[in-house]
Design a protein around this motif. Sequence first.
Motif, PDB file in Angstrom:
ATOM      1  N   ASP A 293     -25.119  15.885 -22.669  1.00 47.66           N
ATOM      2  CA  ASP A 293     -24.483  16.199 -21.607  1.00 47.66           C
ATOM      3  C   ASP A 293     -23.070  15.204 -21.575  1.00 47.66           C
ATOM      4  O   ASP A 293     -21.915  15.686 -21.026  1.00 47.66           O
ATOM      5  CB  ASP A 293     -25.156  16.041 -20.176  1.00 47.66           C
ATOM      6  CG  ASP A 293     -26.178  17.098 -19.951  1.00 47.66           C
ATOM      7  OD1 ASP A 293     -25.992  18.306 -20.579  1.00 47.66           O
ATOM      8  OD2 ASP A 293     -26.952  17.059 -19.322  1.00 47.66           O
ATOM      9  N   PHE A 294     -23.365  13.981 -21.489  1.00 49.51           N
ATOM     10  CA  PHE A 294     -22.421  12.932 -21.773  1.00 49.51           C
ATOM     11  C   PHE A 294     -21.199  13.381 -22.562  1.00 49.51           C
ATOM     12  O   PHE A 294     -20.035  13.294 -22.459  1.00 49.51           O
ATOM     13  CB  PHE A 294     -22.865  11.574 -22.042  1.00 49.51           C
ATOM     14  CG  PHE A 294     -22.087  10.461 -22.213  1.00 49.51           C
ATOM     15  CD1 PHE A 294     -21.247   9.876 -21.221  1.00 49.51           C
ATOM     16  CD2 PHE A 294     -21.711   9.958 -23.494  1.00 49.51           C
ATOM     17  CE1 PHE A 294     -20.028   8.938 -21.462  1.00 49.51           C
ATOM     18  CE2 PHE A 294     -20.958   9.103 -23.793  1.00 49.51           C
ATOM     19  CZ  PHE A 294     -20.018   8.515 -22.748  1.00 49.51           C
TER      20      PHE A 294
ATOM     21  N   THR B 180     -19.070  16.323 -21.764  1.00 45.66           N
ATOM     22  CA  THR B 180     -18.006  15.917 -20.646  1.00 45.66           C
ATOM     23  C   THR B 180     -17.046  15.180 -21.184  1.00 45.66           C
ATOM     24  O   THR B 180     -15.944  15.386 -20.675  1.00 45.66           O
ATOM     25  CB  THR B 180     -19.099  15.227 -19.397  1.00 45.66           C
ATOM     26  OG1 THR B 180     -19.812  15.735 -18.940  1.00 45.66           O
ATOM     27  CG2 THR B 180     -17.632  14.559 -18.446  1.00 45.66           C
ATOM     28  N   GLU B 181     -17.160  14.101 -21.835  1.00 40.88           N
ATOM     29  CA  GLU B 181     -16.132  13.324 -22.410  1.00 40.88           C
ATOM     30  C   GLU B 181     -15.166  14.115 -23.426  1.00 40.88           C
ATOM     31  O   GLU B 181     -14.102  13.682 -23.600  1.00 40.88           O
ATOM     32  CB  GLU B 181     -16.724  12.052 -23.008  1.00 40.88           C
ATOM     33  CG  GLU B 181     -17.198  11.088 -22.014  1.00 40.88           C
ATOM     34  CD  GLU B 181     -15.873  10.386 -21.041  1.00 40.88           C
ATOM     35  OE1 GLU B 181     -15.009  10.264 -21.799  1.00 40.88           O
ATOM     36  OE2 GLU B 181     -16.080  10.290 -19.989  1.00 40.88           O
TER      37      GLU B 181
END
Length: 364
Positions: free
Chosen positions: A190-191, A194-195
């Motif tokens: 997820d990180f 997102t990035e």
Amino acid sequence: MANRERIYTVFFNLLRSGLWSRPVEASESFPLSSAEWKDIYDLALAQTVEGLVFSGIERLDMEHLPPTDIWMKWLVRVTKIEQHNKLMNQCLAEQIGVFNDLDVNPILLKGQGIAQQYEAPLRRLAGDIDWYFSTKEDYEKVNNWVIEKDVPVKYMPGRSMCYSYRGLEIDHHSNLIDLYNPFVKPFLSDFIATERVYDRFIKVDGADCRILSPVLNIVQVVSHVLKHLLSFGLGLRQLCDVARLYAVHCNAIQDRGLEQVYKRLGIGKWVVLLHDLLVRYLGLEPRFLPYQEGMAVNADWMMEDILRVGNFGFFDERYSDAETGNRKNAFVRVSKNLLKYGRYAPMESVFFPLVQTYTRVLNK
């Protein structure tokens, strides 16, 4: 090494000077003997920061410079580093053209992308060229292109391909972050997603090259540092990379929750140690850290390890044939590191050897 404490004092003063383009501290430590300059030269090579240290030496008064023979040897080496970096940039631009023709859009990891965060990019000693492909289709398409061109290929453990291109080592990766704890994979995925929205582009020899967002780039580099500390060790160049990324991108990473990211990834305690080294040894101003820790630590033991083993563990005199690049007593060396870092990154210390062993068995 003659007068080890004095050598280390001068070495780090010169390194900080080159890293931040500022005057050399502790002028009272000079002049040095020829033997002391040789020790500093050897130490800079072992830590792969000879270009940065040389930049510091250039700021010394004439009477404090190394003897002519060491100065000339150092100058020749730094000139070759600069020439090699120019060749790497040309190679990168060529490869970007190939990738564009194949309609793939890889990310350049570490290396030349981080070099651009230095004030003298050509003096950062280059390693491999690392490309990350975010889809299986792109990864396989480019690998097939390499094979069709009859390029000498070496497959490495894990989801990576290694080959030689114009005399340079190129790595293709399908895995972005070097973390092995399976329990953090959902958060990590997820990180990353997102990035990735904040990917950036830099110019490399006239070509547009995609790199990671500042936050994701830092997490990628920091996790890579930990990976090597858990195995054979690494040199100061990689720590200099983290310091430069923090300083250059301080505005972009402040208030981005990096402290929580590190904690969620299970490496928060170890990052506190890393920050201690960046500030006390490499001269990173504390205001450039993404957050201020609420606990006092002393990571001198970690720096002692780094100085002892050198770049990727190839200079550890405790083990035979270190000077030839052979990694002897691998099990003992890695086991000791896993125990030392187990207190600060426990889950990585457990799963790193398990995943490495499983991957090697799988690829036999």
